[in-house]
Design an enzyme around this catalytic site. Structure first.
Site, short mmCIF file in Angstrom:
data_model
loop_
_atom_site.label_atom_id
_atom_site.label_comp_id
_atom_site.label_asym_id
_atom_site.label_seq_id
_atom_site.Cartn_x
_atom_site.Cartn_y
_atom_site.Cartn_z
N ASP A 210 0.98 -1.12 -0.12
CA ASP A 210 0.06 0.26 -0.03
C ASP A 210 0.90 1.18 -0.05
OD1 ASP A 210 -2.77 1.09 0.24
OD2 ASP A 210 -1.98 2.05 1.98
N GLU A 271 1.96 -0.86 -5.06
CA GLU A 271 0.72 0.50 -5.31
C GLU A 271 1.35 1.70 -5.25
OE1 GLU A 271 -3.17 2.90 -3.95
OE2 GLU A 271 -1.41 2.40 -2.84
C1 NOJ Z 1 -4.53 2.91 -1.06
C2 NOJ Z 1 -5.58 2.29 -0.65
O1 NOJ Z 1 -5.82 1.43 -1.96
C3 NOJ Z 1 -6.56 2.88 -0.27
O2 NOJ Z 1 -7.86 2.18 -0.25
C4 NOJ Z 1 -6.32 3.51 1.04
O3 NOJ Z 1 -7.25 4.43 1.56
C5 NOJ Z 1 -4.82 4.32 0.99
N1 NOJ Z 1 -3.85 3.68 0.34
C6 NOJ Z 1 -4.33 4.56 2.47
O4 NOJ Z 1 -4.00 3.25 2.83
#
Ligand code: NOJ
Length: 546
Positions: A210, A271
C-alpha cells in the site's frame, strides 16, 4: 522448481478480493474468510492464477481496513489465524497463490504503538516511531506546515497530553486515524521485516504494498502550492516531500532479500501512483519489487491513441529494468469501468472514485468494458481483475448518504462521496437475502436489480460478462506468453490491432463505425456480435487465429 514456475507472476492474472464485500460466511452482513473459502472453487473455475486479499487485520475500519491496529493478526469479523492458514492451504490445493496487502506507511490510531506514543509524551522513543512535531505560533496552536491529507483537510492533528493540555501534532497523509510511521527509525524498519516473515512463514505467497511510494519523507520540506488536493493524486511537483522519494528504494532492497530467502521466492506488487513510467520502473529494478499496478493504463481514455501510448510506454519502459508490464481497469479506489466507460469523458483524471459527475450510459459502458477485457487480457504481462468486474457490476452512484463510510465523504465536507460505490457486496444469487452475499444483509445497501447481475444469473449464459471472462481466461493460456506485442497497421485510426507471435491477433474497434478485420483463419473470441465474419462493430474486440 523450474525457472518458469518461479516466474509464475510475470503473466499471472491476479483477482482482487475486497474481503468485506466478497462473501459473508457467518451472516453478520460483512464478508469474511469463511465466505471466501466457500467460494474458492468459483475463483478456480474463473481461471485466475492468484488472489490478492485487501487488509484483513484488526482495525476500526475507518479506512476500510487500511487503518491497521495489529499487523500480525486478523480482525474477528473476518476470521482468525487458524482459518487463514486453512484458506491458504485450500487455495494452494486448487493451484491458486495468495497475496496479502501490507500497509507500511501508517497504522491505525488503535495500534499499540500509537497508544504508547500518546501516553509517553514528547521526545520519547515511543513517539519516535511516528512523526510528531511541535506546532507553529506562540502556543504551538498552528500545524507545523500547510501539508494536506489526500482525503481532504490538514495532514496534521494536534494531540491532547495526558494532563489535558494541548500538545504536539502528528502527521497523517490519509485519515486522522492513520498516523504515519517514521521510516527514519530503525525500529520501524525492523518491525516490518519481521511482519513480512510472519506471513511468509504462514504460507502467504506475496504482498501488495500500500502507498509503496510513501514511507520516506522530507519533513523539513517547504509548504506546498495546493490548488485542489485529490485522493491518491500522484505527486505533481518535483521533489515531493512525502511521495516517491529516492530513499524508499533502500527499504525495498531489504524487503527483496527477505522475499528471496524463501523457496520459491515471495512476490511484491507496488501500489505506487507515480509518473512518468521511468519513475515507476525504478521500483522494479532487479533487487527491488517485482511488479506494479499500471495506473497510467487505468486512467487512460477509451481511445486508441491514449491506450496505445500507455501500452507502448509501459512495455518499453518496464522492459528496460526487466519487469513485465501489468494491466488494470478497476480496484477498490476507483470508479467501476462499466460506469467510467459509459461517461462522456472516459479518462480518469486522478483515478479517484466518487468525483465524476454527469450522465452514464451503462449499456455503452458495458460494451466497452467487454472489449476492454479482451484487450487487457491479450496484452503481454500480468493483469488484475477486481471482484465484480467479471460480472460487469456498475458503480453504485446513489448509495444513501447515511450509509457512506469512506472517510473522504466527511473529510471533503460532503463534497465527494468517496469510494463506497465500488465496494458494494457482491451478488451471488438472483434473489434472497443480500442476493446470496450472506444470510444477514449487507454492510452497504445493494441496489434493486443487483440479482440480475449475480453469478447465478450469469452462470452458463453465453452472452454474460462472466462467460466472457471465463472464456478469455481459459483461452489466454494458449497465447504464447513469451511473444512480445507487435502492432499490425490498422485500417482505421480508431483501431488497435496487434499480434502475439505468428498465430494470434487481437483487434479492438474504439471508433464509432464498423471496420474490416485483417485477414484471419478464425475468430477465437469476440466481445460482442460481429456484423459479418469480417466486420468489427464499434466498441468491440476480437481475438483471432491468424
Ligand atoms: C491505498 C488504498 O488502496 C486505499 O484504499 C487507502 O485508502 C490508502 N492507500 C491509504 O492506505
Amino acid at each position: 522448481m523450474t525457472q518458469a514456475s518461479r516466474d509464475w507472476w510475470r503473466d499471472a492474472v491476479i483477482y482482487q478480493v475486497y474481503i468485506r464485500s466478497f462473501a459473508d460466511g457467518n451472516g453478520d452482513g460483512e464478508g469474511d474468510i469463511a465466505g471466501l473459502r466457500a467460494r474458492l472453487p468459483y475463483l478456480r473455475d474463473l481461471g485466475i492464477d492468484a488472489l490478492w486479499i485487501n487488509p484483513w487485520y484488526p482495525s476500526p475500519l475507518n479506512d476500510g481496513g487500511y487503518d491497521v491496529a495489529d499487523f500480525r493478526d486478523i480482525d474477528p469479523r473476518f476470521g482468525d489465524l487458524a482459518q487463514a492458514k486453512e484458506l491458504l492451504d485450500e487455495a494452494h490445493g486448487l493451484g491458486l497463490k495468495v497475496l496479502l496487502d501490507i500497509v507500511p506507511n501508517h497504522s491505525s490510531w488503535d495500534h499499540q504503538w500509537f497508544k504508547e506514543a500518546l501516553a509517553a509524551g514528547p521526545g520519547s522513543p515511543e513517539r519516535a516511531r511516528y512523526i510528531f512535531r511541535d506546532g507553529r505560533g506562540p502556543d504551538g496552536a498552528l500545524p507545523p506546515n500547510n501539508w494536506r491529507s489526500v482525503f481532504g483537510g490538514p495532514a496534521w492533528e494536534r494531540v491532547t497530553d495526558p494532563d489535558g493540555t494541548p500538545g504536539q501534532w502528528y502527521f497523517h497523509i490519509f485519515d486522522v486515524s492513520q498516523p504515519d510511521f517514521d521510516w527514519e527509525n530503525p525500529e520501524v524498519r525492523a518491525e516490518f521485516l519481521d511482519i513480512l516473515r510472519f506471513w511468509f512463514d504462514l504460507g502467504v505467497d506475496g504482498f501488495r504494498i500500500d502507498v509503496a511510494h510513501g514511507m520516506v519523507k522530507n519533513m523539513n520540506g517547504p509548504d506546498l502550492p495546493y490548488d485542489e488536493s485529490g485522493l491518491l493524486d500522484r505527486p505533481s511537483i518535483a521533489d515531493h516531500p512525502f511521495f516517491d522519494r529516492d530513499g524508499v528504494h533502500e527499504i525495498y532492497r531489504g524487503w527483496r532479500e527477505v522475499a528471496d530467502s524463501y523457496d520459491p521466492p515471495k512476490l511484491y506488487v507496488a501500489e505506487a501512483w507515480v509518473e512518468p513510467a521511468e519513475r515507476l520502473a525504478r521500483y522494479l529494478r532487479d533487487d527491488e519489487l517485482h511488479s506494479a499496478f499500471n495506473f497510467d493504463y487505468l486512467k487512460s481514455a477509451w481511445t486508441a491513441a491514449d491506450l496505445r501510448r500507455s501500452i507502448d510506454d509501459s512495455v518499453s519502459t518496464l522492459a528496460s529494468v526487466g519487469a513485465p508490464a501489468t494491466w488494470v481497469l478497476e480496484n477498490h479506489d476507483v470508479e467501476r469501468v462499466v460506469t467510467r466507460y459509459g461517461r462522456e469523458v472516459t479518462a480518469s483524471g486522478t483515478g479517484h472514485a466518487g468525483k465524476a459527475k454527469g450522465e452514464v450510459d451503462v449499456e455503452l459502458g458495458t460494451r466497452r468494458a467487454r472489449a476492454a477485457a479482451l484487450l487487457m487480457l491479450a496484452l503481454p504481462g500480468g493483469a488484475y481483475v477486481y471482484q465484480g468486474q467479471e460480472l460487469g457490476l456498475p458503480e453504485v452512484l446513489d448509495l444513501p448518504e447515511e450509509s457512506l463510510q469512506d472517510p473522504v465523504w466527511e473529510r471533503s465536507g460532503h463534497t465527494e462521496r468517496g469510494r463506497d460505490g465500488c465496494r458494494v457486496p457482491l451478488p451471488w444469487a438472483t434473489s434472497g437475502s443480500s442476493y446470496g452475499f450472506g444470510s444477514g444483509g449487507s454492510w452497504l445497501p445493494q441496489p434493486d436489480g443487483w440479482g440480475e447481475l449475480s453469478v447465478e444469473a450469469a452462470d452458463g449464459e453465453p452472452a454474460s460478462m462472466l462467460s466472457l471472462y471465463r472464456d478469455a481466461l481459459r483461452l489466454r493460456r494458449s497465447i504464447p506468453s513469451v511473444e512480445p506485442l507487435a502492432w499490425i497497421d490498422a485500417t482505421a485510426e480508431d483501431v488497435l490491432a496487434f499480434q502475439r507471435g505468428r498465430g494470434f491477433a487481437c483487434v479492438v474497434n474504439l471508433g464509432a463505425a464498423p471496420v474490416e478485420l485483417p485477414a484471419h483463419r478464425e475468430v477465437i473470441l469476440a466481445s460482442g456480435p460481429l456484423d459479418s465474419d469480417s466486420r468489427l462493430p464499434a466498441d468491440t474486440a476480437v481475438w483471432l487465429a491468424v
